[in-house]
Design a protein around this motif. Structure first.
Motif, PDB file in Angstrom:
ATOM      1  N   LEU A 141     -34.597 -18.681  16.241  1.00 38.39           N
ATOM      2  CA  LEU A 141     -33.263 -19.176  15.905  1.00 38.39           C
ATOM      3  C   LEU A 141     -32.230 -18.067  15.759  1.00 38.39           C
ATOM      4  O   LEU A 141     -31.026 -18.344  15.722  1.00 38.39           O
ATOM      5  CB  LEU A 141     -33.331 -20.007  14.619  1.00 38.39           C
ATOM      6  CG  LEU A 141     -34.131 -21.312  14.728  1.00 38.39           C
ATOM      7  CD1 LEU A 141     -34.210 -21.996  13.363  1.00 38.39           C
ATOM      8  CD2 LEU A 141     -33.506 -22.245  15.757  1.00 38.39           C
ATOM      9  N   HIS A 142     -32.673 -16.834  15.640  1.00 40.07           N
ATOM     10  CA  HIS A 142     -31.738 -15.711  15.556  1.00 40.07           C
ATOM     11  C   HIS A 142     -31.232 -15.336  16.953  1.00 40.07           C
ATOM     12  O   HIS A 142     -31.946 -15.496  17.951  1.00 40.07           O
ATOM     13  CB  HIS A 142     -32.409 -14.485  14.941  1.00 40.07           C
ATOM     14  CG  HIS A 142     -32.280 -14.413  13.448  1.00 40.07           C
ATOM     15  ND1 HIS A 142     -31.058 -14.383  12.799  1.00 40.07           N
ATOM     16  CD2 HIS A 142     -33.218 -14.345  12.466  1.00 40.07           C
ATOM     17  CE1 HIS A 142     -31.252 -14.309  11.504  1.00 40.07           C
ATOM     18  NE2 HIS A 142     -32.559 -14.291  11.266  1.00 40.07           N
ATOM     19  N   ALA A 143     -30.028 -14.806  16.995  1.00 42.84           N
ATOM     20  CA  ALA A 143     -29.497 -14.244  18.240  1.00 42.84           C
ATOM     21  C   ALA A 143     -30.288 -12.997  18.603  1.00 42.84           C
ATOM     22  O   ALA A 143     -30.847 -12.324  17.722  1.00 42.84           O
ATOM     23  CB  ALA A 143     -28.018 -13.917  18.074  1.00 42.84           C
ATOM     24  N   PRO A 144     -30.346 -12.649  19.889  1.00 45.37           N
ATOM     25  CA  PRO A 144     -31.118 -11.470  20.290  1.00 45.37           C
ATOM     26  C   PRO A 144     -30.696 -10.184  19.585  1.00 45.37           C
ATOM     27  O   PRO A 144     -31.547  -9.333  19.290  1.00 45.37           O
ATOM     28  CB  PRO A 144     -30.860 -11.380  21.805  1.00 45.37           C
ATOM     29  CG  PRO A 144     -30.545 -12.781  22.212  1.00 45.37           C
ATOM     30  CD  PRO A 144     -29.798 -13.378  21.053  1.00 45.37           C
ATOM     31  N   ASP A 145     -29.384 -10.038  19.318  1.00 46.98           N
ATOM     32  CA  ASP A 145     -28.925  -8.783  18.705  1.00 46.98           C
ATOM     33  C   ASP A 145     -28.806  -8.864  17.198  1.00 46.98           C
ATOM     34  O   ASP A 145     -28.248  -7.972  16.566  1.00 46.98           O
ATOM     35  CB  ASP A 145     -27.593  -8.342  19.332  1.00 46.98           C
ATOM     36  CG  ASP A 145     -26.500  -9.389  19.154  1.00 46.98           C
ATOM     37  OD1 ASP A 145     -26.814 -10.528  18.754  1.00 46.98           O
ATOM     38  OD2 ASP A 145     -25.328  -9.063  19.431  1.00 46.98           O
ATOM     39  N   ASP A 146     -29.338  -9.907  16.586  1.00 47.70           N
ATOM     40  CA  ASP A 146     -29.397  -9.956  15.118  1.00 47.70           C
ATOM     41  C   ASP A 146     -30.455  -8.980  14.616  1.00 47.70           C
ATOM     42  O   ASP A 146     -31.480  -8.754  15.287  1.00 47.70           O
ATOM     43  CB  ASP A 146     -29.754 -11.371  14.645  1.00 47.70           C
ATOM     44  CG  ASP A 146     -28.579 -12.330  14.685  1.00 47.70           C
ATOM     45  OD1 ASP A 146     -27.426 -11.849  14.816  1.00 47.70           O
ATOM     46  OD2 ASP A 146     -28.811 -13.551  14.591  1.00 47.70           O
ATOM     47  N   PHE A 147     -30.235  -8.458  13.445  1.00 50.14           N
ATOM     48  CA  PHE A 147     -31.200  -7.521  12.867  1.00 50.14           C
ATOM     49  C   PHE A 147     -32.218  -8.267  12.017  1.00 50.14           C
ATOM     50  O   PHE A 147     -31.860  -9.068  11.146  1.00 50.14           O
ATOM     51  CB  PHE A 147     -30.484  -6.464  12.025  1.00 50.14           C
ATOM     52  CG  PHE A 147     -29.860  -5.374  12.844  1.00 50.14           C
ATOM     53  CD1 PHE A 147     -30.629  -4.319  13.304  1.00 50.14           C
ATOM     54  CD2 PHE A 147     -28.519  -5.427  13.178  1.00 50.14           C
ATOM     55  CE1 PHE A 147     -30.067  -3.317  14.082  1.00 50.14           C
ATOM     56  CE2 PHE A 147     -27.940  -4.440  13.954  1.00 50.14           C
ATOM     57  CZ  PHE A 147     -28.712  -3.376  14.411  1.00 50.14           C
ATOM     58  N   LEU A 148     -33.480  -7.976  12.271  1.00 54.20           N
ATOM     59  CA  LEU A 148     -34.566  -8.475  11.430  1.00 54.20           C
ATOM     60  C   LEU A 148     -34.783  -7.533  10.256  1.00 54.20           C
ATOM     61  O   LEU A 148     -35.142  -7.967   9.155  1.00 54.20           O
ATOM     62  CB  LEU A 148     -35.850  -8.608  12.251  1.00 54.20           C
ATOM     63  CG  LEU A 148     -35.737  -9.455  13.531  1.00 54.20           C
ATOM     64  CD1 LEU A 148     -37.066  -9.475  14.270  1.00 54.20           C
ATOM     65  CD2 LEU A 148     -35.261 -10.867  13.205  1.00 54.20           C
ATOM     66  N   ILE A 149     -34.608  -6.248  10.503  1.00 54.14           N
ATOM     67  CA  ILE A 149     -34.567  -5.235   9.447  1.00 54.14           C
ATOM     68  C   ILE A 149     -33.211  -4.554   9.576  1.00 54.14           C
ATOM     69  O   ILE A 149     -32.893  -3.987  10.630  1.00 54.14           O
ATOM     70  CB  ILE A 149     -35.704  -4.206   9.589  1.00 54.14           C
ATOM     71  CG1 ILE A 149     -37.069  -4.890   9.476  1.00 54.14           C
ATOM     72  CG2 ILE A 149     -35.577  -3.111   8.527  1.00 54.14           C
ATOM     73  CD1 ILE A 149     -38.254  -3.966   9.746  1.00 54.14           C
ATOM     74  N   ASP A 150     -32.397  -4.647   8.553  1.00 54.35           N
ATOM     75  CA  ASP A 150     -31.042  -4.111   8.640  1.00 54.35           C
ATOM     76  C   ASP A 150     -31.036  -2.586   8.678  1.00 54.35           C
ATOM     77  O   ASP A 150     -31.851  -1.944   8.000  1.00 54.35           O
ATOM     78  CB  ASP A 150     -30.202  -4.580   7.449  1.00 54.35           C
ATOM     79  CG  ASP A 150     -29.858  -6.062   7.527  1.00 54.35           C
ATOM     80  OD1 ASP A 150     -29.752  -6.580   8.651  1.00 54.35           O
ATOM     81  OD2 ASP A 150     -29.705  -6.693   6.458  1.00 54.35           O
ATOM     82  N   PRO A 151     -30.103  -1.993   9.420  1.00 52.73           N
ATOM     83  CA  PRO A 151     -29.941  -0.537   9.381  1.00 52.73           C
ATOM     84  C   PRO A 151     -29.329  -0.103   8.053  1.00 52.73           C
ATOM     85  O   PRO A 151     -28.738  -0.920   7.333  1.00 52.73           O
ATOM     86  CB  PRO A 151     -28.985  -0.266  10.553  1.00 52.73           C
ATOM     87  CG  PRO A 151     -28.200  -1.521  10.687  1.00 52.73           C
ATOM     88  CD  PRO A 151     -29.136  -2.649  10.318  1.00 52.73           C
ATOM     89  N   LEU A 152     -29.458   1.175   7.751  1.00 49.48           N
ATOM     90  CA  LEU A 152     -28.965   1.717   6.483  1.00 49.48           C
ATOM     91  C   LEU A 152     -27.961   2.854   6.757  1.00 49.48           C
ATOM     92  O   LEU A 152     -28.252   4.024   6.497  1.00 49.48           O
ATOM     93  CB  LEU A 152     -30.131   2.238   5.640  1.00 49.48           C
ATOM     94  CG  LEU A 152     -31.191   1.208   5.239  1.00 49.48           C
ATOM     95  CD1 LEU A 152     -32.331   1.888   4.489  1.00 49.48           C
ATOM     96  CD2 LEU A 152     -30.581   0.094   4.390  1.00 49.48           C
ATOM     97  N   PRO A 153     -26.771   2.533   7.269  1.00 50.86           N
ATOM     98  CA  PRO A 153     -25.814   3.591   7.605  1.00 50.86           C
ATOM     99  C   PRO A 153     -25.317   4.366   6.390  1.00 50.86           C
ATOM    100  O   PRO A 153     -24.894   5.518   6.523  1.00 50.86           O
ATOM    101  CB  PRO A 153     -24.669   2.836   8.277  1.00 50.86           C
ATOM    102  CG  PRO A 153     -24.766   1.442   7.753  1.00 50.86           C
ATOM    103  CD  PRO A 153     -26.233   1.195   7.588  1.00 50.86           C
ATOM    104  N   ASN A 154     -25.399   3.769   5.200  1.00 44.95           N
ATOM    105  CA  ASN A 154     -24.911   4.447   4.006  1.00 44.95           C
ATOM    106  C   ASN A 154     -25.899   5.463   3.426  1.00 44.95           C
ATOM    107  O   ASN A 154     -25.618   6.077   2.395  1.00 44.95           O
ATOM    108  CB  ASN A 154     -24.539   3.408   2.938  1.00 44.95           C
ATOM    109  CG  ASN A 154     -23.344   2.580   3.355  1.00 44.95           C
ATOM    110  OD1 ASN A 154     -22.206   3.003   3.274  1.00 44.95           O
ATOM    111  ND2 ASN A 154     -23.627   1.368   3.840  1.00 44.95           N
ATOM    112  N   LEU A 155     -27.040   5.646   4.091  1.00 38.88           N
ATOM    113  CA  LEU A 155     -27.924   6.747   3.698  1.00 38.88           C
ATOM    114  C   LEU A 155     -27.189   8.080   3.720  1.00 38.88           C
ATOM    115  O   LEU A 155     -27.584   9.032   3.035  1.00 38.88           O
ATOM    116  CB  LEU A 155     -29.136   6.823   4.632  1.00 38.88           C
ATOM    117  CG  LEU A 155     -30.253   5.805   4.413  1.00 38.88           C
ATOM    118  CD1 LEU A 155     -31.261   5.896   5.558  1.00 38.88           C
ATOM    119  CD2 LEU A 155     -30.945   6.028   3.080  1.00 38.88           C
ATOM    120  N   LEU A 156     -26.128   8.143   4.525  1.00 40.05           N
ATOM    121  CA  LEU A 156     -25.304   9.347   4.602  1.00 40.05           C
ATOM    122  C   LEU A 156     -24.882   9.811   3.219  1.00 40.05           C
ATOM    123  O   LEU A 156     -24.762  11.013   2.963  1.00 40.05           O
ATOM    124  CB  LEU A 156     -24.066   9.035   5.458  1.00 40.05           C
ATOM    125  CG  LEU A 156     -22.976  10.090   5.576  1.00 40.05           C
ATOM    126  CD1 LEU A 156     -23.508  11.342   6.274  1.00 40.05           C
ATOM    127  CD2 LEU A 156     -21.784   9.519   6.350  1.00 40.05           C
TER     128      LEU A 156
END
Length: 400
Positions: A141-156
């Motif tokens: 049911l998710h779109a192909p480009d949906d994230f199953l595990i979210d990225p963590l850009p704020n690790l910066l």
């Protein structure tokens, strides 16, 4: 190999010896116009340029004799430990959006990954179109480009997920959903990496909301804790109780700040640049207040009436006056430079601080006040709303 100094931080300006950074990586390349707001970025950074800027930041630190540790390398080394791997996978699979079938599939997938690949997945996330044959209703049911595990850009912004108070590391609890998994990874590093064997941890990712950008070590035994959009009153109270019980502080100043993005943390408003000097956003300097909290002889807390922050800080620090460096900016320029993290400086030692080069007028006022400003580029690094202090977690500073 650089000399390894004892871990511990007792002030904002003691000579910096060791710091943890995170070099921008593929997690930033996962940002899109569709998800950047949810992932707390105001724009889409040019990642290659952000890496160049960050490398220059790290080199400026090394040029002053600072040992630079990278979170990604520490995490990869940590995940060589089987117990750390299982804990990291279990934390990630707690996400209720996955459903049972997809959770089982992803658990097996992550267990098959080596430390390098697993660290990359945990930081950069995993898209639906990067897996197949899950047999999962959720994945279907998710779109192909949906994230199953979210990225963590704020690790910066390594300042937020942990902060050292004396010789203890405070593992924080991050308020925004997009960031909550960061502090779980940070705790694994402190728990399992050989570098930090024997390190005592306080607080924790499952405790009241408390973020490192809100915690300033004004002097030995004196902490200022911003309370606003991210750190909540209960988090400030919990830190005060812990710090008093373990002899890490004698005074905690709870500092209410506006609950908006421009002032998300106390260190976006003010930072120490000398043992008795601070740079502060002038548009709030006149109204910033603090409530002093001290230990009660009976083991509870004594809460004093609110007072102007500068006065309360000087009293707690045992000095006659805390010098407020007047940036002398008109309200509009002040607001622009505050938004560009002009007040978010990183002290390397007393009277020496790293700042973004774009905040020309603020830097000129700092220099006029006798502060040696090491200016770095930050046109891309700043797109996530963080300056040199936000991007650094001091692990070792010399006592004053």
């Amino acid at each position: 190999m650089p000399e390894q100094f004892p871990h511990g931080v007792r002030s904002e300006v003691g000579r910096l010896r060791t710091v943890m950074l995170h070099r921008p990586g593929n997690e930033l390349r996962r940002l899109t116009p569709r998800n950047n707001d949810a992932l707390l970025f105001d724009g889409l950074p040019w990642v290659d340029r952000a890496q160049v800027e960050h490398d220059a930041f790290a080199e400026a630190l090394r040029g002053r004799g600072v040992e630079v540790l990278y979170l990604s390398e520490l995490l990869t080394e940590t995940l060589a430990d089987p117990d750390a791997r299982e804990a990291a996978i279990a934390h990630t699979m707690r996400d209720l959006r996955l459903g049972d079938t997809l959770r089982r599939y992803l658990t097996d997938l992550l267990r098959d990954q080596g430390p390098d690949e697993l660290a990359e997945t945990l930081m950069a996330g995993l898209r639906n179109d990067e897996v197949s044959g899950t047999g999962s209703v959720v994945a279907a049911l998710h779109a192909p480009d949906d994230f199953l595990i979210d990225p963590l850009p704020n690790l910066l912004f390594t300042r937020d997920s942990s902060v050292w108070v004396g010789d203890r590391v405070t593992v924080t609890s991050l308020a925004m959903p997009a960031r909550q998994r960061e502090t779980q990874l940070t705790e694994l590093i402190y728990q399992f990496h050989p570098r930090f064997a024997g390190t005592e941890r306080i607080h924790g990712w499952d405790k009241e909301f408390l973020e490192g950008g809100d915690v300033l070590a004004l002097a030995e035994g004196v902490l200022a804790v911003g309370v606003g959009e991210r750190t909540r009153p209960a988090g400030a109270e919990r830190l005060a109780r812990t710090a008093f019980a373990q002899g890490l502080a004698h005074t905690v100043l709870a500092v209410p700040i506006d609950q908006d993005r421009a002032t998300m943390h106390l260190d976006t408003i003010c930072t120490m640049v000398d043992v008795d000097a601070m740079v502060m956003y002038p548009n709030v300097a006149h109204r910033l207040a603090a409530t002093a909290i001290r230990p009660d002889p009976d083991g509870d807390l004594m809460v004093e009436p609110s007072a102007p922050f500068i006065e309360a800080a000087a009293r707690a620090m045992g000095i006659d006056r805390l010098q407020l460096i007047d940036t002398g900016l008109d309200p509009v320029t002040a607001e622009r430079e505050q938004w560009d993290d002009g007040n978010n400086t990183l002290a390397i030692e007393p009277k020496v601080a790293i700042a973004y080069e774009r905040n020309v007028e603020t830097n000129e006022r700092l220099a006029a006040a006798g502060i040696d400003v090491i200016a770095i580029a930050g046109s891309e690094l700043g797109s996530g709303r963080g300056g040199p202090r936000c991007m650094s977690c001091p692990i070792s500073r010399d006592p004053l």
